[in-house]
Motif scaffolding. Structure first.
Motif, mmCIF file in Angstrom:
data_model
loop_
_atom_site.group_PDB
_atom_site.id
_atom_site.type_symbol
_atom_site.label_atom_id
_atom_site.label_comp_id
_atom_site.label_asym_id
_atom_site.label_seq_id
_atom_site.Cartn_x
_atom_site.Cartn_y
_atom_site.Cartn_z
ATOM 1 N N TRP A 1 -7.210 -3.750 -5.220
ATOM 2 C CA TRP A 1 -5.856 -3.092 -4.846
ATOM 3 C C TRP A 1 -5.431 -2.271 -5.980
ATOM 4 O O TRP A 1 -4.818 -0.850 -5.591
ATOM 5 C CB TRP A 1 -4.801 -4.277 -4.666
ATOM 6 N N PHE B 1 1.946 2.431 -3.443
ATOM 7 C CA PHE B 1 0.874 2.909 -4.281
ATOM 8 C C PHE B 1 1.395 4.605 -4.337
ATOM 9 O O PHE B 1 1.188 5.038 -5.280
ATOM 10 C CB PHE B 1 -0.503 2.942 -3.843
ATOM 11 N N SER C 1 0.646 -1.292 -0.016
ATOM 12 C CA SER C 1 0.009 0.043 0.122
ATOM 13 C C SER C 1 0.785 1.221 0.097
ATOM 14 O O SER C 1 0.407 2.130 -0.587
ATOM 15 C CB SER C 1 -0.957 -0.083 1.183
ATOM 16 N N ASN C 2 1.889 1.224 0.667
ATOM 17 C CA ASN C 2 2.852 2.240 0.580
ATOM 18 C C ASN C 2 3.241 2.632 -0.822
ATOM 19 O O ASN C 2 3.716 3.753 -1.104
ATOM 20 C CB ASN C 2 3.990 2.188 1.646
ATOM 21 N N GLU D 1 -4.633 6.591 -4.591
ATOM 22 C CA GLU D 1 -3.179 7.231 -4.047
ATOM 23 C C GLU D 1 -2.182 8.122 -4.910
ATOM 24 O O GLU D 1 -2.208 9.024 -4.629
ATOM 25 C CB GLU D 1 -2.286 6.124 -3.429
ATOM 26 N N ASP E 1 2.284 -4.335 -9.564
ATOM 27 C CA ASP E 1 2.208 -4.945 -8.127
ATOM 28 C C ASP E 1 1.906 -6.295 -8.312
ATOM 29 O O ASP E 1 1.007 -6.906 -8.828
ATOM 30 C CB ASP E 1 0.859 -4.034 -7.522
ATOM 31 N N LYS F 1 -7.035 1.026 -5.121
ATOM 32 C CA LYS F 1 -6.553 2.021 -4.261
ATOM 33 C C LYS F 1 -5.355 2.648 -4.814
ATOM 34 O O LYS F 1 -4.818 3.595 -4.296
ATOM 35 C CB LYS F 1 -6.162 0.981 -2.934
ATOM 36 N N ALA F 2 -4.483 1.748 -5.530
ATOM 37 C CA ALA F 2 -3.221 2.472 -6.263
ATOM 38 C C ALA F 2 -3.744 3.705 -7.044
ATOM 39 O O ALA F 2 -2.958 4.635 -6.889
ATOM 40 C CB ALA F 2 -2.731 1.417 -7.243
#
Length: 354
Positions: free
Chosen positions: A100, A80, A77-78, A107, A167, A103-104
């Motif tokens: 995911w 992203f 997640s970091n 961000e 990812d 979410k990427a």
């Protein structure tokens, strides 16, 4: 009773790795000290970090090709945000294939223009979009190779002249592909590599240093590379266990060796899903993941019976994600074929009872 661990993550690890990792907690390398109480600047741990990084590059077939491996904190997640911080100047393209990647995208949008080149959200992400165009003026293209929640996997990757970022949190080291087609690939350790707490990032050095923004030191890949992946105190136990897992993988013939086992597990699992009338698969057949098989009962009245049978057989963590429902069998590298056989036997037995 033997437990068959199908957890989607943190997930199963090889027993020999767990044993050696647990021994290091009490006494590492006959030093009289625990691995988790020695300095990360000590020779013992510097050697661990260097070996873990070297093994990652070796197993991915990236030796001598300008790549550096990093073991960082903050989870995938970091990454992203970190990817965008280091590569995004004006605009970038993202392939949206699940939770995911969504979410990427969210961000990265905090920094600049992000465009979805394609998305499968219209079908609850049960397929991988194909035939999309990637504009040549984008700073980079980002994709997610495997989608744990929905059970889809990219079987091929687009050809593009711009940097490609992937990812690979849930299928890294699981199949033979040309990893040099990616300029950055990253993966949380807790699926195929180690315990939660560290993230592998593999970066092609020559794509860095091209953005005009000031990058916070902790988010700057160049600073982490210069510091040997020890810009700050690393997650020592997670890195050590990842190193052990990579050693285990090399001993099994590397990625080619484990791919053969993974193909057998997936073939057995999907054959049962397709042939047993009590089950139906969620993901489109051509995009089915070898790591995460998602499926549902065709008759929900059998759920209680099936769940009881699973428990009695020692089969753990096969409930599907709430956004999909049903069941999910996560078949990461360390899951034995015997565990898949045990699950298939329960599914077949349910059919005989129905």
């Amino acid at each position: 009773m033997k437990k068959h661990n199908f957890s989607a993550g943190p997930s199963i690890l090889p027993q020999e790795v767990l044993l050696k990792a647990s021994e290091s907690i009490m006494d590492y390398n006959n030093s009289g000290l625990s691995l988790i109480e020695i300095s990360h600047r000590s020779k013992d741990f510097v050697d661990i970090m260097e070996k873990a990084r070297a093994l990652a590059i070796e197993l991915l077939g990236l030796e001598g090709k300008g790549y550096k491996a990093l073991f960082l904190q903050g989870g995938a997640s970091n990454q992203f945000l970190m990817v965008a911080m280091n590569l995004l100047e004006k605009r970038a393209g993202y392939l949206n294939t699940g939770a995911w990647s969504t979410k990427a995208i969210k961000e990265a949008k905090m920094l600049d223009d992000i465009y979805e080149v394609a998305s499968s959200a219209n079908a609850n992400f049960n397929y991988i979009p194909k035939g999309f165009d990637i504009p040549s003026d984008y700073d980079y293209f980002h994709c997610t190779s495997n989608n744990t929640i929905f059970g889809t996997q990219m079987k091929s990757f687009p050809k593009t002249d711009i940097p490609m970022v992937c990812d690979m949190s849930s299928d890294i080291f699981s199949r033979t592909i040309d990893y040099s087609q990616f300029d950055i690939l990253y993966a949380g350790a807790q699926k195929n590599m180690g315990p939660a707490g560290t993230t592998l990032v593999v970066v092609k050095e020559d794509i860095l240093g091209k953005v005009s923004r000031k990058i916070p030191s902790i988010m700057d890949y160049k600073k982490h590379i210069a510091a040997g992946s020890m810009f700050n105190t690393p997650p020592v136990f997670a890195v050590y266990t990842s190193m052990l897992t990579l050693e285990w993988l090399k001993g099994k013939g590397g990625i080619a060796g484990i791919e053969e086992e993974n193909e057998k597990k997936a073939s057995l699992m999907y054959s049962e899903i397709d042939l047993n009338p009590l089950f139906t698969g969620f993901a489109a057949k051509e995009d089915r993941s070898n790591m995460n098989a998602t499926f549902n009962l065709t008759n929900e009245n059998l759920k209680e019976t099936f769940d009881t049978m699973l428990k009695e057989a020692g089969i753990s963590a096969v409930n599907g994600h709430r956004s999909v429902g049903g069941y999910r069998a996560s078949m990461y590298n360390a899951l034995p074929l015997d565990s898949v056989k045990a699950l298939v036997e329960v599914m077949s037995e349910l059919e005989s009872k129905a």
